[in-house]
Design an enzyme around this catalytic site. Structure first.
Site, PDB file in Angstrom:
ATOM      1  N   LYS A   1      -0.603  -9.928   3.240  1.00 54.19           N
ATOM      2  CA  LYS A   1      -0.717 -10.951   4.073  1.00 54.19           C
ATOM      3  C   LYS A   1      -2.302 -11.537   4.395  1.00 54.19           C
ATOM      4  CE  LYS A   1       3.862 -10.481   5.927  1.00 54.19           C
ATOM      5  NZ  LYS A   1       4.402  -9.754   7.107  1.00 54.19           N
TER       6      LYS A   1
ATOM      7  N   GLU B   1      13.076  -0.895   7.689  1.00 56.91           N
ATOM      8  CA  GLU B   1      13.903  -0.873   6.617  1.00 56.91           C
ATOM      9  C   GLU B   1      14.174   0.787   6.458  1.00 56.91           C
ATOM     10  OE1 GLU B   1      14.788  -3.005   4.428  1.00 56.91           O
ATOM     11  OE2 GLU B   1      13.205  -4.901   4.907  1.00 56.91           O
TER      12      GLU B   1
END
Lengths: 442, 442
Positions: free
Chosen positions: A206, A191
């Site tokens: 996660k 990004e």
């Protein structure tokens, strides 16, 4: 089974568009293959640009999610908005309205998973999240279903493709972090603001989800020690390679006698370990079960279509009745379990790579060795190179030391002493060396 | 869900003993974890030696399977006898008696899977077989559940640990086949009569099961072309390595415009492919889905405990109601699908490694090149070494050629011509070079 299941989606970016296109274009294929007829009725999104570019008809779009919640025929809501607060509020409303929810939102789950799972159960619906970890890899299913006969001993994961791509470039092309990051940004693998990925936050989200399932517990995201790849020096990648290691941003969970260690940080792993060759944007998770031993799951951890594969698998599992059946299994969801003791880094035992930057005066190595020895840290190997262009009296030289298995707390103390030595000119670097986990077969 | 599920087992060798011990010793753990209370009531076996050595009480043993079939409380029968005819007969009786069956028997499934699945459906029960392929790796579940949103494009599997162990030894230690086989036998990684494994039959059984699920079809085991590792020459392992390839016994299935190619044979794969480093007794399966791209599943493909992990996962899925729910999904089982066109090797396209053994007289290379050219086979690289100790006029020399992508039928014709040349003194060796499959993301 041959009834139509009505779906509504919230969020239609890259993943949402991919899911919507598949659902619309492959409806007959899925019906034929699984017996589930999936009708996507609404797409709520604040911006329709990506969806329109993908050719999704405007008639699906809503700017007010209220219609989704009010339509009694909608039985599954697909949450692909990302972000935490608005998504959570929406999911709470959807579950409260008696709708099953399928989500890819790891941040929301890491922070509010137990609450949302408990709510789903109270309302007699389900919450599925295969797409939240490792994209298209069916790792949630492996932990909940395929490996259900196992007590999990350890889990090592490469769960952020951006970091793995950058580290692969640093390792394979000899690039420094900033060059590798810029290259990843240029091809869309990072990004514009990459902080969430490179600082390790995404991996920790996660890990908290995976560890909750693997260890039947409520992992606490906020207690996970996290170091990103953004401070990693190319020099350490090179030295590690010379020693036979590859650096990976690993999300690690392992069971210790007095608790669970969860951690995310750049870690060296031997080139012989299956995770060492996982390169570029791929993800992989090694799971060590007490019965099955080492199993590993590999695939694309991000991207519209790979993630859509996991989202649609969840939708089909709900529509076919499998998830509602499984969801009632005791302990199979973290909200029915208990918080776990998460051990601080000082409590784990492991091997470490240390790089000290010192002025190379007589006695410097003895000083380092003494600091280590005093704290019970035993040296396994030393690497010190002559630097032809350096002025030994003023330029610092790197001394690389690998340790035998030590208590990380002892090592931290030794490093503090080393960093206070007069000859030490920069803070020393410590990187864990993760060995192949010993399969237990208990 | 909190009711007790009564189990009976047939066959109690290494896998059976491991399953029985887990079920008996971990009953409370499984009940707590999954809500399923699993009571193992009977073990039918013709020999109790392994089970007694494992400490399983004699009171479980039956020498007559009739009691299992007659006990209406037995709801799941676990078939771990192996072999085809007796096992099939027993499974037919168990299904007919209305009992769910969980089996690890790949030979029985490869030959009679569709018939048994259809019978199960007729009788309102289920047939599960996670343990039949790749031991503890949950690959059946990945194909049926985690990847359900995909059309599978290709599947590459290392599904026989004995062969992979032998090939790893040949490749890493430079051993010839017979030395590597003897070493594998010495540590129990190969049977005294290893034919079933080394001739590729076992891999072909598994391929027919995996392909049936991956491609929603009835694969015909008898039509799978199979070459074992027992005729592989150590020379080709070495030459392949020089060219950047590792040899693996690969079970391959891929979709072509006019049918499906299934094949089992020693195959070269580039060292950069995830399957290339799968060494020793481990198994791994790469699955290429049209949505998810490349995913790979790795773990122990054999052994009592790893296989028990898969068997018990199946038992829990049946007992919890998940399998009965899923089993009714349309097309999710091969018996509800159709036979598929399986293409002969001559119809596939690929790259190949060729080793010709020729007397090195003037014009010999031209003769080889002409035979290839006449049949449309284009050369990619040539490797010919000077052999210092050889007498060029009488000792054959190896000429190694790699091809560009060719039709295998054209290559076969070229090889027949080469093998008829006067300068050729041994049949030429052909080994497929399998490239990374191009992900479709359709």
């Amino acid at each position: 089974m041959s009834e139509t299941t009505v779906l509504a989606m919230a969020g239609c970016g890259i993943v949402g568009s991919a899911v919507a296109l598949k659902l619309l274009n492959q409806r007959e294929y899925y019906r034929e293959k699984t017996g589930c007829d999936l009708e996507l009725r609404y797409i709520f999104s604040r911006s329709f640009g990506k969806a329109q570019a993908a050719g999704i008809d405007d008639s699906y779009f809503l700017t007010d999610p209220g219609k989704i919640l009010a339509d009694p025929e909608v039985s599954i809501v697909i949450e692909l908005m990302g972000g935490v607060d608005f998504a959570r509020e929406f999911v709470v409303k959807a579950l409260t309205a008696g709708k099953h929810v399928v989500t890819a939102n790891k941040a929301m789950l890491a922070l509010h998973g137990s609450e949302l799972l408990a709510l789903a159960r109270t309302k007699g619906v389900t919450l599925s999240f295969e797409a939240s970890c490792a994209g298209g890899i069916p790792i949630i299913r492996a932990l909940q279903d395929g490996l259900v006969a196992n007590q999990i001993d350890a889990l090592y994961g490469i769960v952020n493709g951006t970091c793995n791509y950058i580290l692969s470039s640093m390792s394979q092309k000899g690039q420094d972090y900033h060059t590798a990051l810029a290259a990843a940004q240029a091809i869309g693998f990072a990004e514009a603001d990459p902080t969430f990925d490179v600082a390790g936050i995404d991996s920790a989200h996660k890990l908290s989800i995976l560890a909750s399932l693997a260890f039947d517990c409520q992992a606490d995201f906020a207690s996970i020690p996290v170091t990103g790849i953004d401070t990693l020096d190319a020099m350490d990648v090179v030295f590690g390679k010379e020693l036979g290691y590859v650096v990976k941003l690993l999300a690690v969970a392992n069971r210790l006698p007095d608790g669970l260690s969860l951690r995310v940080r750049p870690t060296f792993i031997a080139t012989g370990h299956p995770l060492a060759w996982v390169s570029g944007p791929f993800n992989a998770v090694s799971v060590y079960g007490d019965t099955v031993g080492h199993t590993m799951y590999y695939g694309r951890g991000a991207g519209g279509k790979p993630t859509a594969s996991a989202v649609i698998a969840d939708i089909i599992s709900v529509a076919s009745g499998v998830t509602p059946t499984r969801f009632n299994q005791k302990r199979a969801r973290p909200d029915l379990t208990h918080p776990v003791v998460q051990l601080p880094l000082g409590r784990i035992r492991g091997r470490f790579y240390i790089r000290c930057m010192v002025i190379d005066i007589p006695g410097v190595f003895a000083a380092l060795a003494s600091a280590l020895g005093r704290n019970g840290v035993s040296i396994s190997s030393v690497l010190q190179k002559e630097l032809p262009d350096a002025d030994r009296s003023i330029d610092p030289v790197p001394i690389v030391i690998t340790t035998h298995t030590v208590n990380e707390g002892d090592l931290e103390r030794a490093i503090r002493e080393i960093d206070e030595l007069e000859c030490t000119v920069q803070p020393s670097v410590c990187i864990e060396i993760l060995d192949e986990f010993q399969e237990s077969f208990s």
